[in-house]
Design a protein around this motif. Structure first.
Motif, PDB file in Angstrom:
ATOM      1  N   VAL A   1       0.833  -1.203   0.000  1.00  0.00           N
ATOM      2  CA  VAL A   1       0.000   0.000   0.000  1.00  0.00           C
ATOM      3  C   VAL A   1       0.865   1.248   0.000  1.00  0.00           C
ATOM      4  CG1 VAL A   1      -1.682   1.342   1.320  1.00  0.00           C
ATOM      5  CG2 VAL A   1      -1.973  -1.132   1.076  1.00  0.00           C
ATOM      6  N   SER A   2       1.905   1.252   0.821  1.00  0.00           N
ATOM      7  CA  SER A   2       2.793   2.400   0.896  1.00  0.00           C
ATOM      8  C   SER A   2       3.425   2.707  -0.456  1.00  0.00           C
ATOM      9  CB  SER A   2       3.883   2.155   1.949  1.00  0.00           C
ATOM     10  OG  SER A   2       4.784   3.229   2.000  1.00  0.00           O
ATOM     11  N   GLU A   3       3.821   1.661  -1.165  1.00  0.00           N
ATOM     12  CA  GLU A   3       4.496   1.837  -2.454  1.00  0.00           C
ATOM     13  C   GLU A   3       3.523   2.097  -3.593  1.00  0.00           C
ATOM     14  OE1 GLU A   3       6.808  -1.704  -2.815  1.00  0.00           O
ATOM     15  OE2 GLU A   3       8.349  -1.028  -1.385  1.00  0.00           O
ATOM     16  N   ASN A   4       2.241   1.722  -3.415  1.00  0.00           N
ATOM     17  CA  ASN A   4       1.239   1.892  -4.473  1.00  0.00           C
ATOM     18  C   ASN A   4       0.042   2.674  -3.935  1.00  0.00           C
ATOM     19  OD1 ASN A   4       2.391  -0.032  -6.690  1.00  0.00           O
ATOM     20  ND2 ASN A   4       2.425  -1.246  -4.812  1.00  0.00           N
ATOM     21  N   ARG A   5       0.345   3.766  -3.244  1.00  0.00           N
ATOM     22  CA  ARG A   5      -0.689   4.516  -2.517  1.00  0.00           C
ATOM     23  C   ARG A   5      -1.774   5.067  -3.432  1.00  0.00           C
ATOM     24  NH1 ARG A   5       3.897   8.481  -0.387  1.00  0.00           N
ATOM     25  NH2 ARG A   5       4.668   6.397   0.037  1.00  0.00           N
ATOM     26  N   HIS A   6      -1.394   5.552  -4.608  1.00  0.00           N
ATOM     27  CA  HIS A   6      -2.395   6.138  -5.501  1.00  0.00           C
ATOM     28  C   HIS A   6      -3.356   5.065  -6.015  1.00  0.00           C
ATOM     29  CE1 HIS A   6      -0.155   9.805  -5.240  1.00  0.00           C
ATOM     30  NE2 HIS A   6       0.910   9.282  -5.806  1.00  0.00           N
ATOM     31  N   GLN A   7      -2.825   3.903  -6.347  1.00  0.00           N
ATOM     32  CA  GLN A   7      -3.687   2.836  -6.854  1.00  0.00           C
ATOM     33  C   GLN A   7      -4.649   2.371  -5.771  1.00  0.00           C
ATOM     34  OE1 GLN A   7      -3.635   1.967 -10.181  1.00  0.00           O
ATOM     35  NE2 GLN A   7      -5.581   1.054  -9.552  1.00  0.00           N
ATOM     36  N   TYR A   8      -4.164   2.303  -4.530  1.00  0.00           N
ATOM     37  CA  TYR A   8      -5.057   1.893  -3.436  1.00  0.00           C
ATOM     38  C   TYR A   8      -6.241   2.852  -3.335  1.00  0.00           C
ATOM     39  CZ  TYR A   8      -6.989   0.932   1.134  1.00  0.00           C
ATOM     40  OH  TYR A   8      -7.870   0.651   2.151  1.00  0.00           O
ATOM     41  N   ALA A   9      -5.955   4.174  -3.342  1.00  0.00           N
ATOM     42  CA  ALA A   9      -7.028   5.160  -3.202  1.00  0.00           C
ATOM     43  C   ALA A   9      -8.002   5.087  -4.375  1.00  0.00           C
ATOM     44  CB  ALA A   9      -6.435   6.557  -3.091  1.00  0.00           C
TER      45      ALA A   9
END
Length: 376
Positions: A10-18
């Motif tokens: 999540v930290s590394e792919n924060r935009h995709q998570y949101a």
């Protein structure tokens, strides 16, 4: 997948998570710039609060908007907005803290297209008898603005659920931190930071489930490394997990921290009361303070030193984002407190990108010196 791996993802792919959350739930997403932003109110309105963070990449897009003496974090955060990386936001907000973050918010409001930009006026004088009433009124106006943006009112039941979720989130993270007190902690400082950063990006309900999973995993988890010197990190905004990994690769373990992507963010709960917004306001006024909103050095230092004692800290890394005056003023008092306890300290100044070679040499020398002091 282990909980720590999920936090890292999540930290590394924060935009995709949101973006995935937004598509899955049909809800809105709010960006926030400072840990004094009232996440409980945003989540109660059906909005996912997502902290605006930088990338620690060299950027050249903010020179037109911010003075070169603005801190690297504020410039990096604005750069992400100017580059369109937060184009999925429906709301952008901050609570008044320092002038550098204020500059980022003002330029975001003017130059980064976002449907609603809302500034929460946090009281300048937290000890004032009027501070609580001032903040309650601000939170009420904020809740009304979010209700208008979403088309649904923010009810007491919504606030109750949000407060409970975030209080649970804080309690579970404190339980994880208890594992760092052990002689050989089953979680590194970098992994703990990934956990906290993820909590500022994720739906708290989902993050809580991962925390419960992590608390089941930690008793059986053993790291294939020596703990080395027990280090505490203290200072301004710090989300450079790559630096913390480098630090621990040199033979130490970060067992405690005091910064806004660590304990200072989540340590204090909202104490429920009949007026929910008042309960939230009291939490933010009385929480572990950032130097940008507090001149009460003695209580802040006392709290830092109590954590250093409880987590058996053997060395302290004091750092500041370049040009961060509040933390620069803070460092002498904190450094003296550690000196009085015969705990060695190292002071570093961070820029957008870190000179790893130079920092590595300085950290290695500090660890060698500190380990000798511990031995003799």
């Amino acid at each position: 997948m282990s909980a720590i791996d999920k936090f890292r993802e999540v930290s590394e792919n924060r935009h995709q998570y949101a973006k995935d959350w937004k598509e899955r739930t049909g809800g809105k997403v709010a960006g926030w710039l400072c840990t004094y932003s009232p996440v409980e109110v945003m989540y109660a309105a059906g909005i996912l609060p997502v902290r605006i963070l930088g990338t620690h990449e060299v950027q050249d897009v903010t020179d037109r908007y911010l003075f070169p003496t603005v801190c690297p974090f504020s410039r990096d955060a604005l750069a992400q907005g100017l580059k369109g990386r937060y184009d999925y936001l429906d709301v952008m907000t901050m609570a008044r803290t320092c002038s550098h973050v204020q500059g980022t918010f003002d330029n975001w409001r003017n130059y980064v297209p976002t449907p609603l930009c809302y500034f929460v006026w946090f009281p300048c004088h937290r000890a004032s008898s009027r501070a609580k009433d001032c903040l309650v009124a601000e939170l009420r106006d904020f809740a009304d603005a979010l209700a208008k943006a979403t088309g649904r009112p923010v009810t007491d039941a919504d606030l109750d659920r949000s407060i409970e979720l975030y209080n649970t989130n804080r309690r579970l993270m404190r339980e994880v931190y208890e594992f760092r007190k052990g002689e050989n902690p089953p979680i590194t400082g970098a992994e703990a930071m990934e956990m906290v950063v993820a909590s500022q990006l994720m739906d708290p309900e989902e993050h809580n489930r991962l925390l419960e999973q992590l608390l089941e995993e930690l008793p059986q988890r053993s790291l294939d490394r020596q703990a080395g010197l027990r280090l505490m990190m203290i200072g301004s905004e710090m989300d450079d997990i790559v630096f913390v990994r480098m630090l621990e690769d040199l033979g130490c373990t970060v067992v405690a921290d005091e910064h806004c992507t660590g304990a200072r963010y989540f340590w204090d709960d909202v104490v429920p009361q009949e007026n929910r917004l008042e309960a939230i306001a009291v939490r933010y006024i009385d929480r572990w303070p950032c130097p940008a909103v507090s001149s009460d050095f003695s209580s802040r230092v006392d709290r830092i030193m109590q954590h250093a004692k409880d987590w058996d800290v053997q060395g302290a890394l004091l750092y500041q984002q370049k040009f961060c005056d509040p933390h620069e003023f803070d460092i002498p008092s904190v450094q003296q407190a550690f000196k009085d306890k015969d705990i060695p300290t190292l002071v570093l100044e961070f820029d957008v990108t870190i000179p790893f070679g130079q920092f590595r040499t300085r950290v290695e020398a500090f660890l060698e010196m500190a380990e000798l002091e511990v031995l003799y």
